[in-house]
Design an enzyme around this catalytic site. Structure first.
Site, PDB file in Angstrom:
ATOM      1  N   LYS A  22       0.976  -1.351  -0.160  1.00 16.41           N
ATOM      2  CA  LYS A  22      -0.122   0.024  -0.024  1.00 16.41           C
ATOM      3  C   LYS A  22       0.679   1.274  -0.092  1.00 16.41           C
ATOM      4  O   LYS A  22       0.619   2.374  -0.865  1.00 16.41           O
ATOM      5  CB  LYS A  22      -1.076   0.118   1.275  1.00 16.41           C
ATOM      6  CG  LYS A  22      -1.700   1.175   1.362  1.00 16.41           C
ATOM      7  CD  LYS A  22      -2.254   1.389   2.599  1.00 16.41           C
ATOM      8  CE  LYS A  22      -1.386   2.275   3.165  1.00 16.41           C
ATOM      9  NZ  LYS A  22      -2.068   2.846   4.626  1.00 16.41           N
ATOM     10  N   ASN A  23       1.980   1.210   0.564  1.00 22.66           N
ATOM     11  CA  ASN A  23       2.710   2.402   0.876  1.00 22.66           C
ATOM     12  C   ASN A  23       3.685   2.642  -0.100  1.00 22.66           C
ATOM     13  O   ASN A  23       4.256   3.960  -0.316  1.00 22.66           O
ATOM     14  CB  ASN A  23       3.618   2.477   2.300  1.00 22.66           C
ATOM     15  CG  ASN A  23       2.709   2.400   3.537  1.00 22.66           C
ATOM     16  OD1 ASN A  23       1.672   3.193   3.690  1.00 22.66           O
ATOM     17  ND2 ASN A  23       3.300   2.182   4.587  1.00 22.66           N
ATOM     18  N   ARG A 100      -3.748  10.450   4.611  1.00 23.39           N
ATOM     19  CA  ARG A 100      -2.775  11.325   4.762  1.00 23.39           C
ATOM     20  C   ARG A 100      -1.861  11.241   3.535  1.00 23.39           C
ATOM     21  O   ARG A 100      -1.427  12.430   2.961  1.00 23.39           O
ATOM     22  CB  ARG A 100      -1.909  11.079   5.860  1.00 23.39           C
ATOM     23  CG  ARG A 100      -0.841  12.127   5.976  1.00 23.39           C
ATOM     24  CD  ARG A 100      -0.147  12.141   7.303  1.00 23.39           C
ATOM     25  NE  ARG A 100       0.290  13.500   7.657  1.00 23.39           N
ATOM     26  CZ  ARG A 100      -0.423  14.388   8.284  1.00 23.39           C
ATOM     27  NH1 ARG A 100      -1.665  14.319   8.249  1.00 23.39           N
ATOM     28  NH2 ARG A 100       0.192  15.565   8.442  1.00 23.39           N
ATOM     29  N   CYS A 124      -4.509   8.048  10.286  1.00 27.80           N
ATOM     30  CA  CYS A 124      -4.442   7.745  11.311  1.00 27.80           C
ATOM     31  C   CYS A 124      -4.035   8.716  12.310  1.00 27.80           C
ATOM     32  O   CYS A 124      -3.161   9.199  12.190  1.00 27.80           O
ATOM     33  CB  CYS A 124      -3.616   6.291  11.603  1.00 27.80           C
ATOM     34  SG  CYS A 124      -4.241   4.751  10.882  1.00 27.80           S
ATOM     35  N   ARG A 129       2.273  14.516  11.959  1.00 29.80           N
ATOM     36  CA  ARG A 129       3.127  14.279  10.918  1.00 29.80           C
ATOM     37  C   ARG A 129       2.958  15.445   9.868  1.00 29.80           C
ATOM     38  O   ARG A 129       2.255  15.559   8.913  1.00 29.80           O
ATOM     39  CB  ARG A 129       2.523  12.859   9.927  1.00 29.80           C
ATOM     40  CG  ARG A 129       2.673  11.775  10.928  1.00 29.80           C
ATOM     41  CD  ARG A 129       2.131  10.472   9.897  1.00 29.80           C
ATOM     42  NE  ARG A 129       0.820  10.410  10.003  1.00 29.80           N
ATOM     43  CZ  ARG A 129       0.339   9.303   9.749  1.00 29.80           C
ATOM     44  NH1 ARG A 129       0.988   8.142   9.066  1.00 29.80           N
ATOM     45  NH2 ARG A 129      -1.212   9.002   9.662  1.00 29.80           N
ATOM     46  N   PRO A 130       3.561  16.683  10.253  1.00 26.03           N
ATOM     47  CA  PRO A 130       3.415  17.843   9.559  1.00 26.03           C
ATOM     48  C   PRO A 130       3.990  17.962   8.046  1.00 26.03           C
ATOM     49  O   PRO A 130       4.692  16.975   7.790  1.00 26.03           O
ATOM     50  CB  PRO A 130       4.212  18.715  10.387  1.00 26.03           C
ATOM     51  CG  PRO A 130       5.349  18.030  10.899  1.00 26.03           C
ATOM     52  CD  PRO A 130       4.675  16.794  11.149  1.00 26.03           C
ATOM     53  N   LYS A 170      14.586  16.743   8.674  1.00 28.29           N
ATOM     54  CA  LYS A 170      14.463  15.332   9.370  1.00 28.29           C
ATOM     55  C   LYS A 170      14.153  14.349   8.030  1.00 28.29           C
ATOM     56  O   LYS A 170      13.630  14.567   7.029  1.00 28.29           O
ATOM     57  CB  LYS A 170      13.424  15.262  10.272  1.00 28.29           C
ATOM     58  CG  LYS A 170      12.152  15.802   9.774  1.00 28.29           C
ATOM     59  CD  LYS A 170      10.985  15.655  10.935  1.00 28.29           C
ATOM     60  CE  LYS A 170      10.984  14.337  11.846  1.00 28.29           C
ATOM     61  NZ  LYS A 170      10.045  14.305  12.731  1.00 28.29           N
ATOM     62  N   VAL A 171      14.476  13.157   8.219  1.00 24.65           N
ATOM     63  CA  VAL A 171      13.922  11.978   7.409  1.00 24.65           C
ATOM     64  C   VAL A 171      12.523  12.054   7.268  1.00 24.65           C
ATOM     65  O   VAL A 171      11.880  11.599   8.354  1.00 24.65           O
ATOM     66  CB  VAL A 171      14.517  10.852   7.745  1.00 24.65           C
ATOM     67  CG1 VAL A 171      14.172   9.526   6.718  1.00 24.65           C
ATOM     68  CG2 VAL A 171      16.134  10.859   7.804  1.00 24.65           C
ATOM     69  N   VAL A 173       9.497  10.226   4.764  1.00 26.40           N
ATOM     70  CA  VAL A 173       9.130   9.222   3.512  1.00 26.40           C
ATOM     71  C   VAL A 173       8.374  10.222   2.673  1.00 26.40           C
ATOM     72  O   VAL A 173       8.456  10.209   1.374  1.00 26.40           O
ATOM     73  CB  VAL A 173       8.345   8.004   4.011  1.00 26.40           C
ATOM     74  CG1 VAL A 173       7.976   7.421   2.901  1.00 26.40           C
ATOM     75  CG2 VAL A 173       9.269   7.096   4.958  1.00 26.40           C
ATOM     76  N   ASP A 320       5.793   0.843  11.635  1.00 24.71           N
ATOM     77  CA  ASP A 320       4.432   0.204  11.444  1.00 24.71           C
ATOM     78  C   ASP A 320       4.283  -1.258  11.550  1.00 24.71           C
ATOM     79  O   ASP A 320       3.427  -1.887  11.382  1.00 24.71           O
ATOM     80  CB  ASP A 320       4.227   0.269   9.698  1.00 24.71           C
ATOM     81  CG  ASP A 320       3.847   1.470   9.207  1.00 24.71           C
ATOM     82  OD1 ASP A 320       3.211   2.498  10.098  1.00 24.71           O
ATOM     83  OD2 ASP A 320       3.705   1.639   8.055  1.00 24.71           O
ATOM     84  N   ILE A 342       9.596   7.266  16.073  1.00 14.79           N
ATOM     85  CA  ILE A 342       8.864   8.047  14.833  1.00 14.79           C
ATOM     86  C   ILE A 342       7.755   8.944  15.321  1.00 14.79           C
ATOM     87  O   ILE A 342       7.795   9.884  14.979  1.00 14.79           O
ATOM     88  CB  ILE A 342       8.569   6.790  14.000  1.00 14.79           C
ATOM     89  CG1 ILE A 342       9.913   5.899  13.587  1.00 14.79           C
ATOM     90  CG2 ILE A 342       8.381   7.488  12.604  1.00 14.79           C
ATOM     91  CD1 ILE A 342      11.215   6.710  13.090  1.00 14.79           C
ATOM     92  N   ARG A 412      -8.027  -0.208   5.705  1.00 11.38           N
ATOM     93  CA  ARG A 412      -7.348   0.853   5.003  1.00 11.38           C
ATOM     94  C   ARG A 412      -6.146   0.333   4.450  1.00 11.38           C
ATOM     95  O   ARG A 412      -5.184   0.952   3.571  1.00 11.38           O
ATOM     96  CB  ARG A 412      -7.095   2.030   5.687  1.00 11.38           C
ATOM     97  CG  ARG A 412      -8.290   2.848   6.181  1.00 11.38           C
ATOM     98  CD  ARG A 412      -7.606   4.104   6.958  1.00 11.38           C
ATOM     99  NE  ARG A 412      -6.776   4.855   6.504  1.00 11.38           N
ATOM    100  CZ  ARG A 412      -5.480   5.129   7.097  1.00 11.38           C
ATOM    101  NH1 ARG A 412      -5.288   4.868   8.175  1.00 11.38           N
ATOM    102  NH2 ARG A 412      -4.559   5.753   6.359  1.00 11.38           N
TER     103      ARG A 412
END
Length: 436
Positions: A22-23, A100, A124, A129-130, A170-171, A173, A320, A342, A412
């Site tokens: 999914k990701n 998101r 979620c 998670r800006p 910052k890291v 994804v 995850d 995280i 989801r």
């Protein structure tokens, strides 16, 4: 509202096919906006987030022809973005609020059309998670961005984004994926430093290369993208879902059994297989018709050993899978310390595990689990996607009947999870108003 009812205490046996990630699929769907020709995406998991992302693209003016595989666990989508300009450039709140990843249309829209209106996303409730990391980089590339009534309103005065040398604070994804896509149609060369290295990003990059984007450094923390005037279409197969695979591995580790996972990438699973091997599970890799297969064994009576876990960006232990591993550690002998680095609000499943009988304590970003605990079935409530899977795993272990409510979270991200578990001998049923 649907719920899952589980009769626990049955070891898992057999084989199960892992669906596409999914990701990885979500940004690849967003990348279809960049193509001048239709894009074919295979091995899309048949989950609600994927359907929502396809609806976002349709709302933007794309066409999407979707077909299911025979079992209904995966989709193939042919996406054509040629009608986007006529269809408008707004990703509406009604769709974006549930997911998101919908922010991932922002970079492609700005890169190809020079304008975008995207509702601030939902998803979620696992912590902040800006999207500021996305917006800062796009502004450096020449976009003018305002937040107005919950929407990111953006345009490119110069008509086209420009390449930059950018180091992420910052890291991230999502930010890496968004800016990677935007850079493909920018003028000049873009260098992204401190980029996330998850396999899903590499999958996106490989798709973009097949569309005609020159990208170097795939799989590393520094990506170099030479912008081109236009991209074409492609036929791309999504990589196997390492989180789904890891969830099945945790289920077998907790409940016991002998299961062969078909179509996996063992290299993507090293952090979880190394951990479970140290806990006492046995792994075997072998070739299969559709790719590599991975066998996990934990025989009846074989003890699990408690181990500590700390979540970190890839190639470290994935956030995850933190919740699922907590369920495993409730069955392990000894004390395990689980540190979440995280997301600051990702222990919501702990209280529900306690309802089942788990012996654990939360101290800020650390969970301390003492095991093994004799879990007993009861009614529990899912609070987010991965917490849902954790409660299912705990239900497979618990004595008696466990009911997991609010499993729309589960839908989801997992395609047919209860059906796949039933195929492994689990006594699990979905009851309620029908599958999402």
């Amino acid at each position: 509202m649907d719920r899952l009812v589980i009769q626990g205490g049955v070891p898992l046996q057999g084989r199960v096919a892992v669906s596409g990630a999914k990701n990885a699929a979500l940004p690849c769907i967003g990348a279809a906006l960049l193509g001048g020709d239709p894009v074919t995406l295979r091995h899309l998991p048949a989950v609600s987030d994927i359907r929502t992302m396809l609806r976002v693209l349709q709302a933007l003016g794309c066409t999407a022809e979707v077909t299911k595989d025979e079992e209904g666990f995966e989709l193939t989508a042919v996406v054509d973005a040629s009608g986007v300009a006529a269809g408008g450039l707004q990703a509406p709140y009604e769709l974006v609020k549930t997911m998101r990843a919908s922010i991932l249309v922002l970079g492609p829209l700005l890169a190809r059309y020079g304008k975008a209106s995207v509702s601030l996303p939902g998803g979620c409730a696992i912590g902040a998670r800006p999207v500021n990391l996305h917006l800062e980089a796009l502004e450096r590339m020449g976009a003018v961005i305002e937040i107005d009534k919950g929407y990111v309103e953006a345009h490119v005065p110069a008509g086209r984004l420009k390449g930059i040398d950018h180091t992420f604070e910052k890291v991230s994804v999502g930010a890496t994926e968004n800016i990677l896509m935007a850079a493909c149609l920018a003028t000049g060369t873009t260098i992204l430093r401190n980029a996330a290295m998850e396999p899903e990003i590499s999958d996106l990059a490989e798709m973009l290369v097949s569309m005609g984007a020159p990208i170097e450094g795939i799989g590393t923390s520094t990506l170099t993208i030479r912008g081109v005037d236009a991209l074409g279409g492609c036929d791309h197969g999504i990589i196997p879902d390492r989180i789904e695979a890891g969830t099945f591995l945790c289920a077998v580790a907790a409940a016991g059994g002998d299961v062969l996972l078909e179509r996996v990438e063992p290299a993507h699973l090293r952090s979880i297989t190394d951990l479970l091997e140290r806990c006492g599970c046995v792994f075997t890799e072998r070739e299969g018709q559709a790719g590599l297969n991975l066998r996990i064994q934990r025989e009846a009576g074989q003890k699990l050993h408690a181990k500590d876990v700390t979540t970190t960006p890839y190639p470290g232990f994935p956030t995850d899978l933190q919740a699922q591993v907590m369920a495993v550690m409730t069955q392990a002998t000894g004390i395990s310390v689980i540190r979440e680095t995280i997301f600051e609000n990702r222990f919501q499943h702990a209280m529900e595990l306690e309802r089942l009988g788990a012996n654990l304590r939360i101290d800020g970003g650390t969970a301390i689990v003492a095991g093994p605990s004799a879990l007993t079935g009861c009614t529990v409530m899912a609070t987010d996607l991965r917490a849902s899977a954790t409660l299912v795993i705990a239900g497979l272990v618990a004595k008696g009947e466990t009911t997991v409510d609010r499993i729309y979270h589960l839908d989801r991200g997992y395609s047919g999870l209860e059906q796949k578990l039933k195929g492994l001998g689990a006594r699990i049923e979905r009851v309620g108003g029908g599958k999402v």
